[in-house]
Structure formats: structure tokens, C-alpha cells
Design an enzyme around this catalytic site. Structure first.
Site, PDB file in Angstrom:
ATOM      1  N   LYS A 159       1.161   4.245  -2.856  1.00 47.36           N
ATOM      2  CA  LYS A 159       0.945   5.671  -2.603  1.00 47.36           C
ATOM      3  C   LYS A 159       2.227   6.467  -2.844  1.00 47.36           C
ATOM      4  CE  LYS A 159      -3.445   5.891  -1.932  1.00 47.36           C
ATOM      5  NZ  LYS A 159      -4.321   6.739  -2.757  1.00 47.36           N
ATOM      6  N   TYR A 186       0.858  -1.206   0.000  1.00 49.50           N
ATOM      7  CA  TYR A 186       0.000   0.000   0.000  1.00 49.50           C
ATOM      8  C   TYR A 186       0.888   1.249   0.000  1.00 49.50           C
ATOM      9  CZ  TYR A 186      -3.323   3.626   1.219  1.00 49.50           C
ATOM     10  OH  TYR A 186      -4.061   4.799   1.200  1.00 49.50           O
TER      11      TYR A 186
HETATM   12  P1  NDP Z   1     -13.463   4.300   0.978  1.00 48.85           P
HETATM   13  O1  NDP Z   1     -13.245   2.839   1.060  1.00 48.85           O
HETATM   14  O2  NDP Z   1     -14.536   4.901   1.814  1.00 48.85           O
HETATM   15  O3  NDP Z   1     -13.707   4.735  -0.545  1.00 48.85           O
HETATM   16  C1  NDP Z   1     -12.969   4.175  -1.590  1.00 48.85           C
HETATM   17  C2  NDP Z   1     -13.628   4.552  -2.906  1.00 48.85           C
HETATM   18  O4  NDP Z   1     -12.817   4.036  -3.985  1.00 48.85           O
HETATM   19  C3  NDP Z   1     -15.017   3.963  -3.068  1.00 48.85           C
HETATM   20  O5  NDP Z   1     -15.878   4.929  -3.621  1.00 48.85           O
HETATM   21  C4  NDP Z   1     -14.813   2.809  -4.030  1.00 48.85           C
HETATM   22  O6  NDP Z   1     -15.971   2.669  -4.841  1.00 48.85           O
HETATM   23  C5  NDP Z   1     -13.646   3.326  -4.887  1.00 48.85           C
HETATM   24  N1  NDP Z   1     -12.913   2.211  -5.487  1.00 48.85           N
HETATM   25  C6  NDP Z   1     -12.151   1.284  -4.853  1.00 48.85           C
HETATM   26  N2  NDP Z   1     -11.691   0.383  -5.745  1.00 48.85           N
HETATM   27  C7  NDP Z   1     -12.175   0.752  -6.955  1.00 48.85           C
HETATM   28  C8  NDP Z   1     -12.076   0.218  -8.269  1.00 48.85           C
HETATM   29  N3  NDP Z   1     -11.368  -0.902  -8.524  1.00 48.85           N
HETATM   30  N4  NDP Z   1     -12.697   0.854  -9.296  1.00 48.85           N
HETATM   31  C9  NDP Z   1     -13.427   1.962  -9.057  1.00 48.85           C
HETATM   32  N5  NDP Z   1     -13.566   2.530  -7.844  1.00 48.85           N
HETATM   33  C10 NDP Z   1     -12.956   1.913  -6.797  1.00 48.85           C
HETATM   34  O7  NDP Z   1     -12.051   4.969   1.342  1.00 48.85           O
HETATM   35  P2  NDP Z   1     -11.541   6.495   1.383  1.00 48.85           P
HETATM   36  O8  NDP Z   1     -12.605   7.434   1.013  1.00 48.85           O
HETATM   37  O9  NDP Z   1     -10.826   6.658   2.655  1.00 48.85           O
HETATM   38  O10 NDP Z   1     -10.430   6.415   0.229  1.00 48.85           O
HETATM   39  C11 NDP Z   1     -10.361   7.319  -0.860  1.00 48.85           C
HETATM   40  C12 NDP Z   1      -8.902   7.565  -1.200  1.00 48.85           C
HETATM   41  O11 NDP Z   1      -8.258   8.192  -0.084  1.00 48.85           O
HETATM   42  C13 NDP Z   1      -8.088   6.314  -1.505  1.00 48.85           C
HETATM   43  O12 NDP Z   1      -7.238   6.582  -2.602  1.00 48.85           O
HETATM   44  C14 NDP Z   1      -7.256   6.112  -0.234  1.00 48.85           C
HETATM   45  O13 NDP Z   1      -6.061   5.440  -0.494  1.00 48.85           O
HETATM   46  C15 NDP Z   1      -7.022   7.551   0.179  1.00 48.85           C
HETATM   47  N6  NDP Z   1      -6.659   7.774   1.555  1.00 48.85           N
HETATM   48  C16 NDP Z   1      -7.496   7.372   2.581  1.00 48.85           C
HETATM   49  C17 NDP Z   1      -7.109   7.603   3.890  1.00 48.85           C
HETATM   50  C18 NDP Z   1      -7.925   7.154   5.046  1.00 48.85           C
HETATM   51  O14 NDP Z   1      -7.385   7.113   6.171  1.00 48.85           O
HETATM   52  N7  NDP Z   1      -9.195   6.818   4.879  1.00 48.85           N
HETATM   53  C19 NDP Z   1      -5.868   8.318   4.204  1.00 48.85           C
HETATM   54  C20 NDP Z   1      -5.064   8.659   3.058  1.00 48.85           C
HETATM   55  C21 NDP Z   1      -5.484   8.420   1.800  1.00 48.85           C
HETATM   56  P3  NDP Z   1     -16.640   1.264  -5.289  1.00 48.85           P
HETATM   57  O15 NDP Z   1     -16.343   0.262  -4.215  1.00 48.85           O
HETATM   58  O16 NDP Z   1     -18.099   1.599  -5.432  1.00 48.85           O
HETATM   59  O17 NDP Z   1     -16.008   0.954  -6.598  1.00 48.85           O
HETATM   60  C1  8X3 Z   2      -4.381   5.790   4.552  1.00 51.62           C
HETATM   61  C2  8X3 Z   2      -3.669   6.220   5.785  1.00 51.62           C
HETATM   62  O1  8X3 Z   2      -2.023   5.434   7.549  1.00 51.62           O
HETATM   63  O2  8X3 Z   2      -3.943   4.007   7.060  1.00 51.62           O
HETATM   64  O3  8X3 Z   2      -3.633   6.088   3.419  1.00 51.62           O
HETATM   65  O4  8X3 Z   2      -2.109   4.179   5.519  1.00 51.62           O
HETATM   66  S1  8X3 Z   2      -2.895   4.887   6.498  1.00 51.62           S
END
Ligand code: NDP
Ligand code: 8X3
Length: 250
Positions: free
Chosen positions: A155, A151
Site C-alpha cells: 500500500k 501488505y
Molecule cells: P473485499 O475483500 O471485500 O474486496 C476485495 C475485492 O478485490 C473483491 O471484489 C475481489 O474480487 C477483488 N480482488 C482480490 N484479488 C483479486 C485479483 N487477483 N484479481 C481481481 N480482483 C481481485 O475487500 P475491500 O472491499 O475491503 O477491499 C478493497 C480495497 O480496499 C483493497 O485494495 C484493500 O486493500 C483496500 N482497503 C480496505 C480496507 C478495509 O479495512 N477493508 C482499508 C483500506 C484499504 P474477486 O475475489 O471476485 O476477484
Molecule cells: C486495510 C486497513 O489497517 O487493516 O488497509 O491494514 S488495515
């Protein structure tokens, strides 16, 4: 005229909150994801505020991505803002025990998926002579942590692509920015831990994690700066967090 934002992963968490906030603040929204019922629900909620078009595709399926973008009706063909948000962690295991399917998923979705979506939209932005791309990276793209291996690597790739994309697209006047969040309470950990709700909840216990709406606020701010201003790379933590592995839990 309203600007159009294309948001990947708008069915949940950061992407959904961003679609709602941008939609309430003068943008038309193209919302994408794989869960049709969530897209329908978002469409119903947001159509009171703005125009919304939904596309159902998996970002890791290049043909499906191209078909979906090509299928956009003429009135949705101009994209002013791309938010590369779709992505997840799959698993949290020491490298010797890592699951190959989880590794493939993270590389295919977080890295290749971002590229598959970006290129056809970049071509449009070049023709339009304007555009803004906001990539959702992570603190995991700035510093690795134990068991985060693939992961974190995915990133770190987003972090590198964000910088390199900005350089490549500089000659076209296209803005490229990154938001790199720390811990945000969404469905992220539920996906990482394959539906284990107790384990997922425990990640956010004992401190005030960021909310998806906090990231949406930042994205709205970045997307509405004057044409000459680009917030190129913003690291955002909950106050209780100081680094990937340092969270003040009381
Ligand atoms: P969620 O799991 O709530 O949302 C993830 C979203 O990505 C969903 O809408 C899902 O939609 C979509 N998704 C996942 N896989 C696919 C795919 N193969 N094709 C199309 N859509 C996809 O997580 P977050 O909102 O937290 O995550 C959003 C972004 O933020 C990610 O890139 C994550 O790495 C990043 N992030 C999150 C952090 C956290 O702590 N939550 C911190 C740092 C970064 P569906 O399943 O309907 O396809
Ligand atoms: C998501 C934040 O710290 O869970 O990117 O990897 S962490």
C-alpha cells in the site's frame, strides 16, 4: 451522456458498493472481478439503474487483463473513470514467519495488478484527452504497523504510484486521486485470515467501523467535482480510529 466507470474488485466490499452508488448516480459501469456469480448478481441488480458490462479476470495476470480490456465492445471503449480497488491483505505475521505465497499474492495483486490495469486505460485516456483515476490505497500505505510488513509495503507502493502517476499524467489533464481508508468492515479480514470468521469478526468488534458505503460516498463525491478540482489524496478513518494501531474500543 453518461460517464463510464471501470471498477476493479466490484464483486465485494468497497468496489461493489461503489459500483452500485455510481450506477445510481449517472455512471455506466464496467464491473470486474474473478467471481462470476457475484458479477452476474451485480449485473442483475444494477441493470435496473444503468448500463453495466462485466469482465472476469485476475488483475495479477497481465495477459488476461489486456485481453479483457481489448475485448470491450466499441460502445464500452471510452473509460472516463478508473477505480483501482482490487486488492487484499493475505496473512498477518511477523516478518520472520511470513508466508512467501502470501507475499507474492499481495505484491502481484495490489501493486503489479494495479499497474497492469492502469497502463492500457491510461493510453485510452490520453487519446480521449480526459480521464480520472482513483486509486484505493490505505492508512497502511501511510504508516506501517507490526506484522503488516508486506501488505503495508504494497500500500506504500500504491501511495507512491498515486503521487507519481499524478505528476506523469499532469501534462494530459488526467486527474489522479487516492482514497486511503482505515478500518472498513468488508470481506477484507476474512481474506486476510483465510476464511476464519471469528478472527475476522473480532477486528470490527467494540467500535463502529467504516462501511463500504462510506467509502463509496467519498468516491462519488471525488468523481463528481468540477473539472478544475481534484481531491488528490484523502485519508478516511472511522471516528474511533486515530492511527493504524489506535482504535478506541469500549
Ligand atoms: P473485499 O475483500 O471485500 O474486496 C476485495 C475485492 O478485490 C473483491 O471484489 C475481489 O474480487 C477483488 N480482488 C482480490 N484479488 C483479486 C485479483 N487477483 N484479481 C481481481 N480482483 C481481485 O475487500 P475491500 O472491499 O475491503 O477491499 C478493497 C480495497 O480496499 C483493497 O485494495 C484493500 O486493500 C483496500 N482497503 C480496505 C480496507 C478495509 O479495512 N477493508 C482499508 C483500506 C484499504 P474477486 O475475489 O471476485 O476477484
Ligand atoms: C486495510 C486497513 O489497517 O487493516 O488497509 O491494514 S488495515
Amino acid at each position: 451522456m453518461k460517464k463510464t466507470a471501470f471498477i476493479t474488485g466490484a464483486t465485494s466490499g468497497i468496489g461493489r458498493a461503489t459500483a452500485l452508488l455510481l450506477g445510481k448516480n449517472g455512471f455506466r459501469i464496467i464491473a470486474t472481478g474473478r467471481r462470476q456469480e457475484r458479477l452476474d448478481e451485480l449485473k442483475k441488480e444494477l441493470s435496473k439503474e444503468t448500463e453495466i458490462h462485466t469482465l472476469n479476470f485476475d488483475v495479477s495476470d497481465q495477459k488476461a487483463v489486456l485481453n479483457a480490456i481489448e475485448s470491450l465492445p466499441k460502445e464500452w471503449a471510452t473509460i472516463d473513470l478508473l477505480i483501482n480497488n482490487a486488492g487484499n491483505a493475505h496473512g498477518l505475521a511477523s516478518i520472520e514467519n511470513g508466508n512467501m505465497e502470501d507475499w507474492e499474492a499481495m505484491i502481484d495483486i495490489n501493486v503489479k495488478g494495479l499497474l497492469y490495469v492502469s497502463q492500457p486505460i491510461i493510453q485510452k485516456m490520453i487519446t480521449q484527452k480526459s480521464g480520472h483515476i482513483i486509486n484505493i490505497g490505505s492508512v497502511a500505505g501511510k504508516e506501517a504497523y507490526p506484522n503488516g510488513n508486506v501488505y503495508c509495503a504494497s500500500k506504500h507502493a500504491v501511495d507512491a504510484l498515486n503521487s507519481s502517476m499524478r505528476m506523469d499524467l499532469n501534462k494530459y489533464g488526467i486527474k489522479v486521486s487516492q482514497v486511503a481508508p482505515g478500518l472498513v468492515e468488508t470481506e477484507f479480514s476474512l481474506v486476510r485470515f483465510k476464511g476464519d470468521e471469528d478472527r475476522s469478526k473480532s477486528v470490527y468488534e467494540g467500535f463502529d467501523a467504516l462501511k463500504a458505503e462510506d467509502i463509496a460516498d467519498l468516491i462519488l463525491f471525488m468523481a463528481t467535482r468540477p473539472a478544475h478540482v481534484n481531491l488528490a489524496d484523502v485519508l478516511i478513518f472511522p471516528t474511533a480510529q486515530a492511527a493504524s494501531t489506535m482504535v478506541n474500543k469500549s
